[in-house]
Design an enzyme around this catalytic site. Structure first.
Site, PDB file in Angstrom:
ATOM      1  N   ASP A  11       0.865  -1.176   0.000  1.00 62.93           N
ATOM      2  CA  ASP A  11       0.000   0.000   0.000  1.00 62.93           C
ATOM      3  C   ASP A  11       0.908   1.235   0.000  1.00 62.93           C
ATOM      4  OD1 ASP A  11      -2.300   1.714   0.541  1.00 62.93           O
ATOM      5  OD2 ASP A  11      -1.537   1.803   2.601  1.00 62.93           O
ATOM      6  N   SER A 197      -5.158   0.219   6.220  1.00 63.43           N
ATOM      7  CA  SER A 197      -6.586   0.578   6.224  1.00 63.43           C
ATOM      8  C   SER A 197      -7.460  -0.573   5.759  1.00 63.43           C
ATOM      9  CB  SER A 197      -6.811   1.801   5.334  1.00 63.43           C
ATOM     10  OG  SER A 197      -6.092   2.921   5.827  1.00 63.43           O
ATOM     11  N   ASN A 199      -9.076  -0.929   3.104  1.00 62.64           N
ATOM     12  CA  ASN A 199      -8.881  -1.341   1.708  1.00 62.64           C
ATOM     13  C   ASN A 199      -7.673  -2.268   1.545  1.00 62.64           C
ATOM     14  OD1 ASN A 199      -6.869   0.594   1.958  1.00 62.64           O
ATOM     15  ND2 ASN A 199      -7.484   1.780   0.174  1.00 62.64           N
TER      16      ASN A 199
END
Length: 258
Positions: A11, A197, A199
């Site tokens: 990420d 997070s 996601n």
């Protein structure tokens, strides 16, 4: 000696990047070491390819990439492999919900990112990848979530506690990583996925080794196999040093003993 983990899926915001939106020199150094050891380093981000490209160039990546939470998978930074578009009717409804609550919203289309300030109403004339809302009011956020769930056909996550991010149902970073694995001839068991997070949650749960940053949301930490330092304290360098390259050295040691 080949690494047990062959793909490092990173990420970006809150993970690879510190709060100044930079990759620290130490993190760059350890990413290069991972790449030198034969590990594929793949960005797995909610950003568009345009927003990710400066960092791709900084790191010298030529691997597949997962963009817009999985709505796009790129075979290389220059070649799109697959794109999953949102139902235009659902985008219309999501925009109506944003107007109903007067909340900040944004929407990623193939041609750019639109929000409350530059919205021109041309929903049907564009191809949409992701929709998002941002509000500091937890009651409004909960009401938004309830209405979105009622719509159906949506993958609902977040990239911070104050927002909601929406992709087509079944499209997330984990689905993107599976496609990247196919492109590279790898298994999900050979993947280390890192994030902070919601996601990132599916990727952390479904990869061979899931890592939460020290600044991650609590539910992400609970689901991860390990928690490392924060994005401001070179957590990614720790992931590579402790969980990827240490394994390479250990296996090399065992091989030399035979």
């Amino acid at each position: 000696m080949i690494a047990k983990y062959r793909l490092l899926a990173l990420d970006m915001d809150g993970t690879l990047l510190n709060d100044e939106q930079q990759i620290t020199p130490k993190t760059v150094e350890w990413i290069k070491k991972a790449m030198d050891a034969g590990v594929h380093v793949c960005l797995s981000t909610g950003r568009t390819s345009r927003g990710a490209m400066p960092y791709v160039e900084q790191l010298g990546l030529d691997t597949p990439m997962i963009m817009v939470n999985g709505s796009e998978v790129w075979r290389t930074p220059d070649e799109l492999y697959r794109r999953s578009l949102m139902d235009v009717a659902l985008v219309k409804k999501m925009h109506e919900i944003a107007e109903e609550y007067g909340t900040w919203f944004w929407a990623c289309s193939v041609d750019g990112v639109y929000n409350r300030e530059n919205w021109d109403g041309d929903i049907e004339g564009r191809e949409w990848l992701k929709f998002g809302y941002s509000t500091e009011d937890p009651d409004i956020r909960h009401k938004l979530l309830m209405q979105l769930q009622d719509l159906g056909g949506l993958e609902i996550t977040n990239s911070s506690p104050s927002n909601l991010e929406i992709n087509p149902l079944g499209i997330n970073k984990a689905s993107g990583i599976r496609e990247v694995c196919k492109l590279l001839g790898l298994e999900m068991s050979q993947v280390v996925a890192v994030g902070d997070s919601l996601n990132d949650l599916a990727a952390i749960q479904q990869s061979g080794f899931g890592v939460a940053m020290g600044n991650a949301q609590e539910v992400v930490k609970q689901e991860a196999d390990a928690v490392v330092a924060t994005n401001n304290n070179d957590g990614i360098a720790e992931v590579i040093q402790k969980y990827i390259l240490a394994e390479v050295e250990a296996r090399a040691g065992r091989a030399s003993e035979k």
